[in-house]
Every structure is written in C-alpha cells, then in structure tokens.
Design a protein around this motif. Structure first.
Motif, short mmCIF file in Angstrom:
data_model
loop_
_atom_site.label_atom_id
_atom_site.label_comp_id
_atom_site.label_asym_id
_atom_site.label_seq_id
_atom_site.Cartn_x
_atom_site.Cartn_y
_atom_site.Cartn_z
N UNK A 101 -7.93 -8.03 16.22
CA UNK A 101 -6.62 -7.58 16.71
C UNK A 101 -6.58 -7.53 18.24
N UNK A 102 -7.65 -7.98 18.87
CA UNK A 102 -7.65 -8.03 20.33
C UNK A 102 -8.04 -6.73 21.01
N UNK A 103 -8.68 -5.83 20.27
CA UNK A 103 -9.18 -4.59 20.87
C UNK A 103 -10.63 -4.83 21.31
N UNK A 104 -10.94 -4.45 22.54
CA UNK A 104 -12.28 -4.62 23.06
C UNK A 104 -12.90 -3.28 23.40
N UNK A 163 -10.19 -0.18 14.79
CA UNK A 163 -9.24 0.05 15.89
C UNK A 163 -8.11 -0.97 15.90
N UNK A 164 -6.88 -0.46 16.01
CA UNK A 164 -5.70 -1.32 16.06
C UNK A 164 -5.08 -1.40 17.45
N UNK A 165 -5.60 -0.63 18.38
CA UNK A 165 -5.18 -0.68 19.78
C UNK A 165 -6.25 0.04 20.59
N UNK A 210 -9.73 4.78 21.20
CA UNK A 210 -10.09 6.00 21.92
C UNK A 210 -10.02 7.21 21.00
N UNK A 211 -8.96 7.27 20.21
CA UNK A 211 -8.80 8.40 19.28
C UNK A 211 -9.88 8.39 18.20
N UNK A 212 -10.25 7.19 17.73
CA UNK A 212 -11.31 7.09 16.72
C UNK A 212 -12.62 7.61 17.28
N UNK A 213 -12.97 7.15 18.48
CA UNK A 213 -14.23 7.60 19.09
C UNK A 213 -14.19 9.10 19.35
N UNK A 214 -13.07 9.60 19.82
CA UNK A 214 -12.95 11.04 20.02
C UNK A 214 -13.16 11.82 18.74
N UNK A 215 -12.59 11.32 17.64
CA UNK A 215 -12.76 11.99 16.35
C UNK A 215 -14.22 11.96 15.90
#
Length: 489
Positions: free
Chosen positions: A103-106, A144-146, A151-156
C-alpha cells in the motif's frame, strides 16, 4: 543496533548507540517526494547483514517472534505484502530494518536512543518480552494502511507489550512522514514532519516541544503528560512546556562527541546559517527548512559524509582517534533511502535506494517496490566472505580501500559516482517510458522495471569487483617493490 548474543544484548544494548536518520518533507524535496533515510550501524559487521526479501500477503494470521528476547506477536489475518532486509541467519522476520508494503507505507526502524535514568526508574524497558528493533518492521508493515496508521500500530505495541529498548522510528507514505520515539517501557510520542522541513537524528531523543492536543501533527500514548507529572518528570505548575526530549531524553557527556557533531553537521549542510553552530546541550531545532530543495542525491551525499577537510576527518587523516563520530563509519552494514512519490503510478512511486556497507565507499542502488530482487541481494549473507552475496562484494572493496583511504577512496568514489549518475539518467528515461506504456501494455511496462533493476544491480556489482581487482593489483605491485632483493633487479 545491538549484539545478537542474547546475554550480551541485555547487558549492553542500552549502551550501544548507532545509526543516523534523515527525513525530508515533500515541499522540501526537489521533486515533491518524501524521503526517510538511515545508516544502519551495528557494533560490528558480524552482527547484522540483511537479505532483501519480499513477504507476500497472507489470508491467515501468523506469528512473529523476537530473536533476542521472548517477544511474540500474532499478525492478524489478511496481511499486506511487504519488503524487508531481514537477517535470515536468525529468522525471516528478524531485523528487517527498512521496507515498503504493497500500500506504499514505508518504515525505517530504528534509530537507537536512550531515555534518561529518572524515566527508566519509574518505567523501565521491558527487556524480556517487549518489542525491539528486531521485530518492529515485521509487526507493523503487514498491517499498516498509512503512515499515521503505522504510527498508531507501533504505539499500541509499545503500550501493550512494552518497549525492549529505546528507539526512534521513521514512517512514511505518499502524503506524509512521521517520526516516533518511545519513553521508557510504555510511553511514546510521534510527530508529523512538516511538508516544508527536514529532520535529522543521531542517537538521541530529537522530539522537542509538542502540543499534545494537536492530533493532526502529534500522536502520543494516553496520559503521557499525566504520567510525567505524577512521577516528577514534568512540572507544568512551574510554567514548563511539554518538551519530550527534556522530560524523557538522555543527554550525557558521551553525546557531546558522539551525537552532537552529526546533527550539527547535517543541519549545517542543509541550512548554511547553522554551519559551525555552537551547541549547548541537546538544543538543536527539531525541524528546519533547507536552503534549497533536496534531492535523493543530496541525501545520499549527506549519509556518506565524514567531516572532509576538517581535523575531525578520521579517514583522510588516518586518525582513528578523531574526537567526532562521523556519519559514515566502516561498521555500517546497510544504508537506505525510502522515497515515496504520490503523483506517479504505484509501480514506480515507491523506491528503496540501498547502499551495502560503508556509505563513503559504496553506492546506492534503486529498487522499485514489487520488482524481483536480484539473487545477490536476496540470498542469505554468510558469516564469512563469499563470492556471491552483494554485501561481501561491496565489503571487499571497502576493506581494501580502508588500508590506504587517501590513496584508494578517490578511485572508489569516482567509479561508483560515475555509475550512479548513469543509473539516475537511465532511471529517468525508464520511468518516462513506463508512464507511456503501462496503461496499454502492462506486461511490457513491468519488464522495463525488472530489466532496469537487474541491470543496475549487475552494473554495481561488476564495478565493485573491478575495483577490488584494481586495488589488489596496486597493492600487489607495492609488495613487489617493497620486497626486492639484491640480484633480482
């Protein structure tokens, strides 16, 4: 980076500082792209050497496990395909370091940082079961979709599992880039990189004053300000602003020679008025506007620097005791630039530029996401030098050149730089041809990209082998001259 010896890792990982990070906002770049870049500098070259892999999407959930600790995480069903630079001596999901998903997330993980002692007393790192550098990309990219979502996933993950160590992480998509830093075991803050600015980091917390209510540009663990106040780290009653690095970050005597010079040098490189800036603690600006818009080439050159023409240059002066830690060091195992270009078709929008080994004596090879990676870059990198893997082919050149840097480095740089310019011109032509072709002849368009990547990689490896032979030939002639005896001319 940290040692992969488990017992040593837990004892020393907090003291091992490595990597240098650069992030460029889209309005600060020459072509409207966003770039997240980093030199990956483990304590020595035996510790991390990545194989460029692609993990296809899966319908079923699967489990990833830490190799340094007992971290275990289940990736949910319907995962997204992604690339990574895994150290497959340990697992296909270890130390993936950098990559894009479909999805182009790096994600580039991680910049090693250290929370201060006061923070670690009240919220220590969760060394045994927390998430660390080895697992971040493997856990985040399949979901990750954006960049914001990543960022929110890693924070969680930090909140739920705890962090095994201190780190900063760059996250990017076609619209924006974020940078996340953790504080102790369970708290974190992330900031959106302003479009017209750049950001640099060198093994210290770099996020300064933030407005936690500005959720468009700042994300954070719930209750982080209250946690800091309750534990005597933050004193708003005294009029203090919420400055993340002042509250949670470490700033020691070691940073003066190890970290400050790199940040000061990069900021002075991109913003001339800061050249030679006087440093008073970790007080560097977090974000700055460059004097001119920055290209991929500018970022490459920044990651290759070592204080040329100054007394701090350890290589040209042959002085390993130079006091400032340079940006380009021999122990670098890989350097990458993740570039996203939202205005282009998806197949050419996301490019990873990869430089294996010491950046000052290497070159960046472009890889479009989704294009087959040449075998020399994807195979398992052996512990001992071989004649096949890209890593060891580049490392041999670097090792030989370091025997007499002033003599051999110009030869190496001239050859690699000339090839890099040729590849860049070829890349521009290939992208124009791809755009003109892909809607009517998609298979032909894809073959353009496949052929470009294969040829670029092959040319880079051939140049490395040619340089190895040239330097060996010169060294051989020197030995012959040195050991000449009476009677043999």
């Amino acid at each position: 980076m940290k040692s992969l010896l488990l017992t040593l890792a837990f004892a020393t990982s907090l003291n091992v500082q490595a990597c240098t990070t650069i992030i460029i906002g889209r309005a600060a770049s020459a072509d409207g792209s966003i770039m997240v870049a980093r030199n990956v500098d483990p304590p020595n070259i035996r510790i991390y050497r990545g194989s460029f892999l692609y993990h296809p999407p899966t319908k079923d959930a699967y489990e990833i496990r830490g190799v340094q600790n007992q971290f275990v995480h289940q990736v949910p069903p319907n995962s997204i395909g992604y690339s990574g630079l895994a150290d497959i001596r340990y697992s296909n999901y270890s130390y993936e370091e950098s990559g894009f998903n479909d999805l182009g997330v790096g994600v580039s993980a991680t910049e090693t940082i250290l929370s201060n002692k006061k923070t670690l007393l009240v919220d220590p790192y969760v060394k045994q079961t927390g998430i660390g550098e080895e697992s971040i990309n493997s856990a985040v990219l399949p979901q990750a979709r954006s960049a914001r979502h990543a960022t929110q996933i890693l924070g969680s993950l930090i909140e739920n599992y705890g962090a095994a160590e201190g780190f900063g992480v760059g996250l990017v998509d076609a619209k924006e880039a974020w940078y996340l830093e953790n504080a102790g075991g369970h708290h974190w803050v992330a900031v959106r990189i302003p479009d017209d600015a750049y950001f640099v980091s060198a093994n210290q917390s770099r996020i300064g004053e933030v407005d936690l209510s500005d959720t468009a540009n700042v994300l954070a663990s719930p209750g982080i300000a209250r946690f800091a106040k309750t534990n005597g780290l933050f004193h708003p009653e005294r009029g203090e602003k919420f400055n993340f690095r002042n509250i949670f970050g470490g700033d020691t005597e070691r940073d003066v020679g190890y970290n400050y010079p790199r940040v000061a040098h990069l900021q002075g490189l991109f913003t001339a008025s800061l050249h030679g800036q006087k440093v008073n603690g970790n007080s560097f600006p977090t974000f700055l506007k460059p004097d001119r818009k920055l290209s991929v080439s500018d970022v490459e050159e920044a990651l290759k620097t070592y204080y040329v023409d100054t007394s701090s240059d350890p290589y040209t002066t042959k002085n390993p005791g130079a006091t400032a830690r340079p940006i380009s060091v021999y122990r670098t195992t890989q350097s990458h630039i993740l570039q996203t270009r939202g205005a282009l078709p998806p197949a050419i929008a996301n490019v990873q530029y990869l430089n294996l080994g010491m950046t000052a004596l290497g070159m960046y090879v472009p890889f479009y996401h989704g294009v087959a990676v040449p075998e020399e870059f994807s195979i398992r990198v052996p512990d001992e030098p071989d004649s096949t893997s890209a890593f060891w082919k580049f490392r041999k050149v670097q090792l030989l050149a370091m025997q007499d840097f002033p003599r051999y480095a110009p030869m190496v740089r001239a050859a690699f730089d000339a090839l890099r310019r040729t590849i860049a011109a070829r890349q521009e032509d290939v992208e124009k041809e791809y755009i003109a072709t892909y809607s009517k002849e998609p298979l032909k368009a894809k073959s353009l990209l496949d052929n470009f990547v294969q040829k670029s990689a092959a040319d880079a490896l051939a140049t490395a082998e040619s340089l190895t032979n040239k330097i060996m030939l010169e060294m051989s002639a020197d030995v012959e001259k040195k050991y000449r005896f009476p009677g043999n001319g």
